[in-house]
Design an enzyme around this catalytic site. Structure first.
Site, PDB file in Angstrom:
ATOM      1  N   ASP A  78       0.872  -1.169   0.000  1.00 18.13           N
ATOM      2  CA  ASP A  78       0.000   0.000   0.000  1.00 18.13           C
ATOM      3  C   ASP A  78       0.906   1.214   0.000  1.00 18.13           C
ATOM      4  O   ASP A  78       1.598   1.483   0.990  1.00 18.13           O
ATOM      5  CB  ASP A  78      -0.905  -0.014   1.243  1.00 18.13           C
ATOM      6  N   TYR A 180      -9.888  15.330  -9.679  1.00 19.41           N
ATOM      7  CA  TYR A 180      -9.270  14.559 -10.754  1.00 19.41           C
ATOM      8  C   TYR A 180      -8.295  15.440 -11.536  1.00 19.41           C
ATOM      9  O   TYR A 180      -7.200  14.993 -11.911  1.00 19.41           O
ATOM     10  CB  TYR A 180     -10.343  14.000 -11.696  1.00 19.41           C
ATOM     11  N   LYS A 184      -4.292  14.428 -11.849  1.00 19.80           N
ATOM     12  CA  LYS A 184      -3.650  14.076 -13.111  1.00 19.80           C
ATOM     13  C   LYS A 184      -2.708  15.164 -13.634  1.00 19.80           C
ATOM     14  O   LYS A 184      -1.897  14.910 -14.530  1.00 19.80           O
ATOM     15  CB  LYS A 184      -4.707  13.723 -14.156  1.00 19.80           C
TER      16      LYS A 184
END
Length: 309
Positions: A78, A180, A184
């Site tokens: 993780d 988002y 990105k």
């Protein structure tokens, strides 16, 4: 091709986030070029991550790397857990004594994107937005910080930040959701920043994006397979420019094998761009330029997919 003549024979790679999609394909193509590839992720044959897909595991990815001609080593990790990432790097150091290529492809937030796509910041669950940033930004920072001391031990180290969208596209267009958009754009800027850290010690950092990716999740979304994916164009004609994950995998492998890759330091790259530079194709022999088509379509609604395959 013999083992000795494979361009990445003897190279040690870490693909962080290699359970499926681009990360899996990158790992396999690095293996096909002869590399030893450590593959990480949270979904194993015994444990499922929040993505909720038991159909892809890191053990399977490692087996595909080995079958391709490299050595795949699966390490459940993780990448939000600093101790787990440090233990991963310590293991690579103990077993190999070096790290030549780090690919930061950790994500696993598609389910959050689907839930939040097109929503304003006040319309989206705050916890979901922060989770996107944890998965797509914090994981990359944790991994880079832990891996850099081993990567810079030898000159020529390469860091690849995998994202969605080029600097040209993302820099002037909104990606439909604030979290988002940040998630990105951040890897592009991280690669730029890391390029400055790495240049004095002979390293290179870049960001790379596939075009419209036919990942396992995307194919399932359209109800198609890799064999009949063109059926999805009945619903979305522009999907005809889509590429398989193999394409971006070949892009990263070509970059890693290039002794002059430092010329790309700090740049935002795409699979279609590197296909032209290094003369490789997608698995079906085509050479799609997804981002070229997407940008062209904005100003010319008659832009032809065939001109970008």
């Amino acid at each position: 091709m013999t083992t000795e003549t494979k361009p990445l024979h003897g190279r040690i790679c870490l693909v962080a986030g290699a359970t499926r999609g681009a990360g899996r394909a990158i790992a396999v193509q690095l293996g096909a070029a002869g590399a030893t590839v450590y593959v990480t992720g949270r979904t194993t044959r015994e444990k499922l991550s929040e993505v909720g897909r038991a159909t892809e595991t890191i053990e399977e990815t490692a087996e595909l790397v080995t079958a391709a001609g490299g050595e795949g080593i699966a390490v459940p990790t993780d990448h939000l857990e600093v101790d787990q990432v440090r233990a991963l790097v310590d293991r690579i150091d103990r077993e190999q004594g070096r790290l030549d290529v780090l690919v930061n492809d950790v994500w696993g937030g598609e389910h959050l994107v689907i839930a939040g796509f097109g929503k304003k910041i006040w319309e989206m669950e705050f916890a979901d937005g922060l989770r996107m940033l944890e998965l797509g930004v914090k994981t990359h920072l944790v991994t880079s910080a832990a891996a850099m001391p081993l990567l810079i031990r030898n000159p020529g180290g390469l860091v690849v930040e995998v994202t969605d969208g080029t600097a040209e596209y993302n820099g002037t267009r909104y990606r439909e959701n604030i979290y988002y958009d940040l998630a990105k754009n951040a890897p592009i800027r991280m690669a730029f920043a890391l390029s400055h850290d790495l240049k004095p010690v002979g390293g290179t950092a870049v960001s790379i994006t596939p075009g419209w990716l036919r990942s396992e999740q995307m194919l399932d979304h359209f109800g198609v397979t890799e064999e009949n994916w063109r059926d999805a164009t009945e619903k979305l004609p522009d999907f005809a420019v889509a590429e398989s994950p193999v394409y971006v995998g070949r892009a990263v492998a070509a970059l890693a094998a290039d002794p002059d890759r430092a010329r790309w330091n700090g740049q935002s790259l795409s699979s279609g761009q590197l296909a032209k530079e290094y003369d490789f194709t997608d698995a079906d022999g085509s050479r799609p330029d997804g981002w070229g088509f997407i940008i062209a379509k904005e100003t010319d609604e008659n832009a032809s997919v065939e001109d970008y395959r």
